[in-house]
Design a protein around this motif. Structure first.
Motif, PDB file in Angstrom:
ATOM      1  N   LEU A   1       1.561   2.051  26.958  1.00 22.23           N
ATOM      2  CA  LEU A   1       3.245   1.702  26.967  1.00 22.23           C
ATOM      3  C   LEU A   1       3.306   1.224  25.772  1.00 22.23           C
ATOM      4  N   PRO A   2       4.569   1.476  24.610  1.00 25.67           N
ATOM      5  CA  PRO A   2       4.739   1.472  23.730  1.00 25.67           C
ATOM      6  C   PRO A   2       5.372   0.436  23.938  1.00 25.67           C
ATOM      7  N   LEU A   3       5.338  -1.411  22.866  1.00 26.09           N
ATOM      8  CA  LEU A   3       6.947  -2.235  22.440  1.00 26.09           C
ATOM      9  C   LEU A   3       6.779  -2.246  21.360  1.00 26.09           C
ATOM     10  N   GLY A   4       6.889  -1.802  20.283  1.00 27.34           N
ATOM     11  CA  GLY A   4       7.338  -1.368  19.335  1.00 27.34           C
ATOM     12  C   GLY A   4       6.785  -0.518  18.006  1.00 27.34           C
ATOM     13  N   THR A   5       7.240  -0.988  16.790  1.00 30.54           N
ATOM     14  CA  THR A   5       6.362   0.008  15.899  1.00 30.54           C
ATOM     15  C   THR A   5       5.798  -1.119  14.561  1.00 30.54           C
ATOM     16  N   LEU A   6       5.076  -0.933  13.634  1.00 34.02           N
ATOM     17  CA  LEU A   6       5.014  -1.451  12.860  1.00 34.02           C
ATOM     18  C   LEU A   6       5.478  -0.410  11.545  1.00 34.02           C
ATOM     19  N   CYS A   7       6.231  -0.726  11.133  1.00 35.32           N
ATOM     20  CA  CYS A   7       7.559   0.543  10.332  1.00 35.32           C
ATOM     21  C   CYS A   7       7.332   0.477   9.332  1.00 35.32           C
ATOM     22  N   ILE A   8       7.512   1.612   7.903  1.00 39.86           N
ATOM     23  CA  ILE A   8       7.733   1.273   6.634  1.00 39.86           C
ATOM     24  C   ILE A   8       9.349   2.401   6.444  1.00 39.86           C
ATOM     25  N   LEU A   9       9.891   2.048   5.645  1.00 37.99           N
ATOM     26  CA  LEU A   9      11.072   1.890   5.861  1.00 37.99           C
ATOM     27  C   LEU A   9      11.461   2.301   3.622  1.00 37.99           C
ATOM     28  N   ASP A  10      12.333   3.180   3.250  1.00 40.01           N
ATOM     29  CA  ASP A  10      12.621   3.076   2.190  1.00 40.01           C
ATOM     30  C   ASP A  10      14.117   3.770   1.900  1.00 40.01           C
ATOM     31  N   ASN A  11      14.199   3.414   0.402  1.00 37.21           N
ATOM     32  CA  ASN A  11      15.642   4.135   0.298  1.00 37.21           C
ATOM     33  C   ASN A  11      16.231   5.392  -0.719  1.00 37.21           C
ATOM     34  N   LYS A  12      14.823   5.939   0.008  1.00 38.72           N
ATOM     35  CA  LYS A  12      15.032   7.333  -1.094  1.00 38.72           C
ATOM     36  C   LYS A  12      13.919   8.228  -0.489  1.00 38.72           C
ATOM     37  N   PRO A  13      13.911   9.367   0.042  1.00 37.64           N
ATOM     38  CA  PRO A  13      13.585  10.528   0.507  1.00 37.64           C
ATOM     39  C   PRO A  13      12.079  10.366   0.319  1.00 37.64           C
ATOM     40  N   ARG A  14      10.709  10.563   0.864  1.00 36.65           N
ATOM     41  CA  ARG A  14      10.091  10.805   0.264  1.00 36.65           C
ATOM     42  C   ARG A  14       9.025  11.243   1.621  1.00 36.65           C
TER      43      ARG A  14
ATOM     44  N   ILE B   1       0.729  -1.635  -0.273  1.00 38.79           N
ATOM     45  CA  ILE B   1      -0.508  -0.064  -0.136  1.00 38.79           C
ATOM     46  C   ILE B   1       0.907   1.375   0.110  1.00 38.79           C
ATOM     47  N   CYS B   2       1.972   1.338   0.563  1.00 40.69           N
ATOM     48  CA  CYS B   2       2.740   2.255   0.499  1.00 40.69           C
ATOM     49  C   CYS B   2       4.161   2.648  -0.723  1.00 40.69           C
ATOM     50  N   ASP B   3       3.799   1.480  -1.095  1.00 43.62           N
ATOM     51  CA  ASP B   3       4.972   1.617  -2.121  1.00 43.62           C
ATOM     52  C   ASP B   3       6.106   1.166  -2.353  1.00 43.62           C
ATOM     53  N   ALA B   4       6.861   0.632  -0.834  1.00 47.88           N
ATOM     54  CA  ALA B   4       8.199   0.647  -0.159  1.00 47.88           C
ATOM     55  C   ALA B   4       8.069  -0.578  -0.029  1.00 47.88           C
ATOM     56  N   PRO B   5       9.179  -0.661  -0.585  1.00 50.40           N
ATOM     57  CA  PRO B   5      10.348  -1.648  -0.333  1.00 50.40           C
ATOM     58  C   PRO B   5      10.896  -2.797   1.478  1.00 50.40           C
ATOM     59  N   ILE B   6      10.228  -2.377   1.949  1.00 50.04           N
ATOM     60  CA  ILE B   6      10.650  -2.663   3.924  1.00 50.04           C
ATOM     61  C   ILE B   6       9.798  -2.401   4.358  1.00 50.04           C
ATOM     62  N   SER B   7       8.601  -3.338   4.848  1.00 52.09           N
ATOM     63  CA  SER B   7       8.085  -3.074   6.331  1.00 52.09           C
ATOM     64  C   SER B   7       8.858  -3.812   6.965  1.00 52.09           C
ATOM     65  N   VAL B   8       7.984  -3.525   8.523  1.00 56.44           N
ATOM     66  CA  VAL B   8       8.481  -4.479   9.682  1.00 56.44           C
ATOM     67  C   VAL B   8       8.225  -4.196  11.094  1.00 56.44           C
ATOM     68  N   ILE B   9       7.659  -5.302  11.438  1.00 58.54           N
ATOM     69  CA  ILE B   9       6.723  -5.577  12.846  1.00 58.54           C
ATOM     70  C   ILE B   9       8.241  -5.611  13.233  1.00 58.54           C
ATOM     71  N   ASN B  10       8.246  -4.424  14.752  1.00 57.33           N
ATOM     72  CA  ASN B  10       9.530  -3.916  15.317  1.00 57.33           C
ATOM     73  C   ASN B  10       9.442  -4.315  16.552  1.00 57.33           C
ATOM     74  N   LEU B  11       9.862  -5.388  17.742  1.00 61.73           N
ATOM     75  CA  LEU B  11      10.003  -4.944  19.168  1.00 61.73           C
ATOM     76  C   LEU B  11      10.809  -4.554  19.383  1.00 61.73           C
ATOM     77  N   ILE B  12      10.740  -2.957  20.144  1.00 56.63           N
ATOM     78  CA  ILE B  12      12.303  -2.891  20.873  1.00 56.63           C
ATOM     79  C   ILE B  12      12.797  -3.912  22.230  1.00 56.63           C
ATOM     80  N   ASP B  13      13.515  -4.339  22.330  1.00 55.70           N
ATOM     81  CA  ASP B  13      13.790  -5.476  24.033  1.00 55.70           C
ATOM     82  C   ASP B  13      15.029  -4.629  24.326  1.00 55.70           C
TER      83      ASP B  13
END
Length: 358
Positions: A123-136, A40-52
């Protein structure tokens, strides 16, 4: 730069560890969420990230090819300190990420957007995040989608936590019920040994049979993981096994059972009918310690069960007299009514016979 620990770090970590999600295998339910978010975000990377405490761990990822990285390179450890949704259009122009090794590389991370995974305690456990190799920048619809999917991740985690807690409570309740039934059976057996009156001993024996039948059903339901059904062959094998243990040495009890499943209320009624038939046969069918055999058969034909019980005792050869009515006969009739069936219980020259179809 490395992010500071969360202001409520100890409590946050206790909340995270309570979900028992870290270092678990990949699961399709979570993989589909990151795949959808990336598409949906037309992004190469998406992660469910938990911060230990000293790492970030990925329950699901697409486009990253790793399950964890150190906090020194974590972008999400900054996000959990801020708003429910964080977007960094160009990581090299943001002081939080400008010197991050993952961002300054030639093909490094130049865009970040993350929605917090917030536990019910806030309290936050982490994030669902979108990453890209170019600014946007994300569109309003893309931001809303990522936020909604993050909430779905938490709903999955919260549901699993609730189910696990329920399983613990059920296990404790099952353990107490099992102990109570075993204690009751032992008390009945102990009192029966101290009595001389045969009628009273017979009553206590009947009580013990019924308690044992309930305990057997409870044990089968417990081993079935909380399902309201039992395997017919395994259940009747244990019922008959208990009856054999309490039967005189000169009487053999056996069964043949088709492979099928029984609802718990059906199994309870069957266990009672079989126990009462066996007790009645033992009491009346084999005088003077005559050797005998009690046979139980439960068959399934075209969607209907047939229960057939028989013994090779004296049957009607005792002058044609029927065995006296008893509480056992009443209980069998009541149990059969629970199956919407009627018991056909009769004496023949070859022994006692019982049959019902349900």
């Amino acid at each position: 730069m490395r992010a500071n620990p969360h202001p409520q770090q100890d409590q946050r970590l206790r909340t995270l560890y309570g979900y028992d999600i870290l270092d678990t295998p990949r699961e399709r339910e979570f993989d589909e969420i990151v795949e959808l978010a990336a598409e949906i975000c037309d992004a190469p990377i998406s992660v469910i990230n938990l911060i230990d405490k000293d790492r970030q761990w990925f329950k699901a990822e697409v486009g990253l090819g790793a399950r964890e990285t150190p906090l020194d390179t974590s972008l999400c450890s900054h996000a959990i300190l801020e708003d429910p949704f964080v977007e960094i259009p160009d990581t090299l122009n943001d002081p939080r990420t400008a010197d991050n090794p993952l961002c300054i590389a030639g093909d490094g991370i130049r865009f970040y957007a993350g929605a917090l995974l917030l536990a019910p305690d806030g309290l936050p456990l982490g994030t669902l995040c979108i990453l890209d190799n170019k600014p946007r920048k994300l569109t309003a619809l893309q931001r809303k989608t990522v936020a909604v999917l993050a909430r779905q991740v938490m709903k999955q985690l919260d549901l699993r936590l609730a189910l696990r807690r329920q399983e613990v409570l059920m296990s404790e309740a099952d353990h107490r019920v099992k102990n109570s039934l075993q204690t009751l059976s032992a008390m009945v057996r102990l009192h029966a040994r101290q009595l001389d009156d045969k009628a009273t001993v017979d009553v206590l024996d009947g009580i013990q049979r019924r308690v044992n039948a309930m305990a057997t059903l409870h044990g089968e339901l417990q081993s079935g993981g909380g399902q309201d059904e039992v395997a017919a062959d395994k259940y009747l094998d244990k019922v008959v096994g208990l009856l054999q243990q309490t039967a005189p040495n000169h009487i053999k009890i056996s069964h043949v059972t088709d492979h099928a499943t029984l609802r718990s209320n059906t199994a309870s009624s069957l266990g009672l009918i079989i126990s009462e038939f066996a007790a009645n046969s033992i009491k009346h069918g084999f005088p003077d310690a005559a050797p005998g055999h009690i046979e139980i058969a439960l068959t399934l034909r075209e969607g209907r069960f047939n229960l057939d019980c028989k013994d090779n005792g004296i049957g009607s050869k005792n002058g044609g007299k029927r065995r006296p009515d008893s509480i056992g006969q009443t209980l069998m009739a009541a149990a059969a009514s629970q199956l919407d069936a009627q018991v056909d219980h009769r004496l023949t020259p070859e022994g006692s016979r019982l049959s019902l179809t349900f």
